[in-house]
Design an enzyme around this catalytic site. Structure first.
Site, PDB file in Angstrom:
ATOM      1  CG  HIS A 190      36.713  37.958  50.992  1.00 10.88           C
ATOM      2  ND1 HIS A 190      36.836  39.307  51.264  1.00 10.88           N
ATOM      3  CD2 HIS A 190      36.239  37.892  49.718  1.00 10.88           C
ATOM      4  CE1 HIS A 190      36.449  40.016  50.210  1.00 10.88           C
ATOM      5  NE2 HIS A 190      36.086  39.173  49.261  1.00 10.88           N
TER       6      HIS A 190
ATOM      7  CB  CYS B 188      38.782  41.846  52.918  1.00  8.36           C
ATOM      8  SG  CYS B 188      37.687  43.161  53.461  1.00  8.36           S
TER       9      CYS B 188
END
Length: 605
Positions: A160, A99
């Site tokens: 993130h 990610c």
């Protein structure tokens, strides 16, 4: 218009009577038409050649989960519609199989190692909101570029890429510090630990994590014992027992706080700089994010806008709204995919209702391949499907990096087009920068390439002759698309070891790691011809490929040339930048209340 001028020349109110009724009616019609033109111009005040941008990214979605990529058991009609009405990229590659680095590359058009967003250790992503690492402020994102060109920019969903650096309110890594005007979503990622009853990504790894602290404490106690025995320190055995008990108590206390507080400290929703829900509620979360996305477009309908809808799904902990629960053939995972498809449909519906279809560039993808090791606390399979491709998330096998790539722009891109040339999620950066009327920075290397010549059929070959595949910060594979060949070669210098032996992933460690005993080096490297063997089943040899060494040497030279362009930067995923730092902790109430609030009035589950 002459009648209007006649009216103006009349000057005084009583001279209106000199106009016939028919003339007044004509004047009214003309004025109404002029008003209508003014309204149209006000709602379309920007150059129609500069489109709006809607970028949709799903988390951990397998390329085989979609109907347009071969799935016949999952219902994804709205995502499939993007393929039918636009361009399908069948060899679309994430710049990293995890990610955080993948999203850094997507945002900047650069390999994540260039910005320090690639790890040298096991920890390849951020797991604490109060870590100090993140996307550096001097990196240029597509949001920064488009904001400079007059676009309204919004991020809805998962970020993130860090939050704070030195204090809990400096927001140095926050989306609003990287070009977004509006943010609603998670600064972190979605984890099992965020939802009670769905297991933990930490519990299985805790014994390994505790080995080092226990070793340090044990060594210190032994040293104290030796120093006591030889008379260099004057303490009693009771003091040593106290120290031992204190050390064990600290460890147990930290473990207790970690497991009881993780959800509150790390799983929250922000609106711009404010924490509005802590811990986050999963109740109708996908629908809430979709509503926020629609509201952002509605608020900015009179201006060109960039919307990045970054879905929390289908990363665990999985969640679905009641209207989708139990409706698919693939359990909770399938339900979640089908709700994401509904979300895409809602976005497309809004664009159609506001006549923005032909003015909007829509892009759909995933940040990496499906996470094969995912399962719930009770053993229910929560992973996606990567189709025919080997491996999954955290690996550079095709299943980890080949992702869905769909682009729709009615009137500009030919519907139903399929392109098998290698493309990258980094390509979105230069593509939308150019379409928005901007230019990419010339003070740094941009690894992405403008997609429009390929999407419009002006070019038949990818501008990427080579694509470099990283396992965290380690270059482990290279893809070569020769200019004079129909083959696409892929070389592996090393591959992660699957556990248990014979498995399709690293089930013993939850994700695959990239160094030491976790990998196997290959000399000579493994060589595959993806055009004939996309499943990466049959590595070629000098006996089966006459140009074996020529291909290997060409790719090695390309890798060497690429490596020379990598400059040393601060490692944003170092141990120091990924650990939890209490002074950076975002908290919407008080620590005594475990940082509890619900300003969005959500319902906790």
């Amino acid at each position: 218009m002459q009648l209007v001028l006649k009216m103006l020349r009349a000057g005084k109110r009583n001279q209106w009577s000199s106009l016939r009724k028919g003339e007044i009616m004509h004047i009214a019609i003309v004025m109404l038409a002029l008003t209508s033109v003014a309204v149209v111009q006000s709602t379309n005040s920007y150059n129609p050649t500069r489109p709006n941008f809607v970028l949709i990214m799903v988390d951990d979605l397998g390329i085989g989960d979609l109907g347009c990529f071969g799935n016949n058991t999952m219902r994804t009609p709205n995502i499939d519609r993007l393929a039918n009405e636009g361009v399908k990229l069948t060899q679309h590659i994430a710049a990293a199989p995890l990610c955080t680095p993948s999203r850094a590359a997507f945002m900047t058009g650069r390999y994540p190692i260039r910005s320090g967003m690639a790890s040298l250790s096991r920890m390849g992503v951020y797991i604490f909101s109060a870590a100090s690492g993140g996307l550096p402020a001097d990196e240029v994102t597509f949001a920064k570029l488009l904001k400079k060109e007059g676009y309204s920019t919004g991020l809805i969903g998962k970020w993130h890429l860090g939050l704070n650096c030195n204090s809990k309110e400096d927001f140095c890594h926050h989306p609003l510090n990287h070009g977004f005007d509006y943010f609603y979503g998670l600064s972190m990622t979605n984890l099992k630990d965020c939802k009670p009853g769905h297991g933990s990504v930490f519990r299985d790894g805790l014994p390994n994590a505790m080995k080092r602290p226990l070793q340090i404490i044990g060594t210190a106690l032994i040293a104290l014992g030796i120093l006591y025995l030889i008379g260099l320190i004057r303490v009693t055995w009771k003091v040593l027992v106290v120290y031992t008990a204190l050390g064990a108590g600290i460890l147990l206390g930290l473990g207790f706080v970690f497991f009881t507080s993780f959800r509150h400290f790390n799983c929250f929703i922000m609106r711009n700089h404010e924490v509005v829900q802590q811990p986050l509620s999963y109740e109708d979360l996908t629908q809430r994010l979709t509503d926020e996305a629609v509201h952002f477009m509605e608020r900015n309908i009179d201006n060109p806008f960039l919307l990045f809808l970054s879905h929390v799904q289908v990363h665990t902990a999985l969640h679905v709204s009641k209207s989708f629960r139990g409706k698919s053939k693939h359990g909770l995972y399938g339900d979640a995919v089908e709700e994401v498809d509904w979300s895409v449909g809602r976005i497309l519906e809004f664009l159609a209702e506001r006549n923005l279809d032909h003015q909007t560039f829509v892009y759909f993808t995933s940040d990496n391949g499906a996470h094969l090791e995912e399962a719930s606390a009770n053993g229910e399979i929560h992973r996606g499907w990567n189709g025919i491709y080997k491996g999954g998330k955290s690996t550079s096998w095709e299943g980890g990096i080949r992702v869905a790539g769909l682009v729709r722009w009615p009137g500009r891109l030919q519907a139903g087009t399929s392109i098998s040339e290698p493309t990258s999620n980094m390509d979105i950066f230069p593509t939308i920068a150019k379409l928005a009327g901007g230019s990419v920075p010339n003070d740094r290397i941009i690894d992405g390439r403008d997609l429009m010549p390929l999407l419009e059929g002006k070019h038949l070959r990818s501008e990427h002759e080579f694509l470099f595949h990283y396992c965290n910060a380690y270059l482990n594979a290279v893809r070569w698309r020769p200019r004079n060949s129909e083959s696409t070669w892929k070389v592996f210098f090393f591959t992660p070891n699957f556990y248990p032996e014979g498995a399709s992933g690293c089930f013993d460690t939850y994700v695959c790691f990239c160094f030491g005993d976790f990998i196997t080096q290959h000399d000579p490297p493994l060589l595959f011809d993806l055009s004939n063997d996309p499943q990466e089943k049959n590595p070629l040899t000098p006996e089966t490929e006459s140009q074996f060494y020529d291909i290997i040497n060409t790719i090695k030279q390309a890798a060497d040339n690429h490596t020379k362009t990598i400059q040393a930067v601060t490692n944003q995923l170092s141990w120091d930048n990924t650990i939890w730092k209490p002074w950076l902790q975002a908290c919407c109430s008080s620590w005594a209340d475990f940082c509890f609030c619900d300003k969005d009035k959500g319902v906790r589950v």
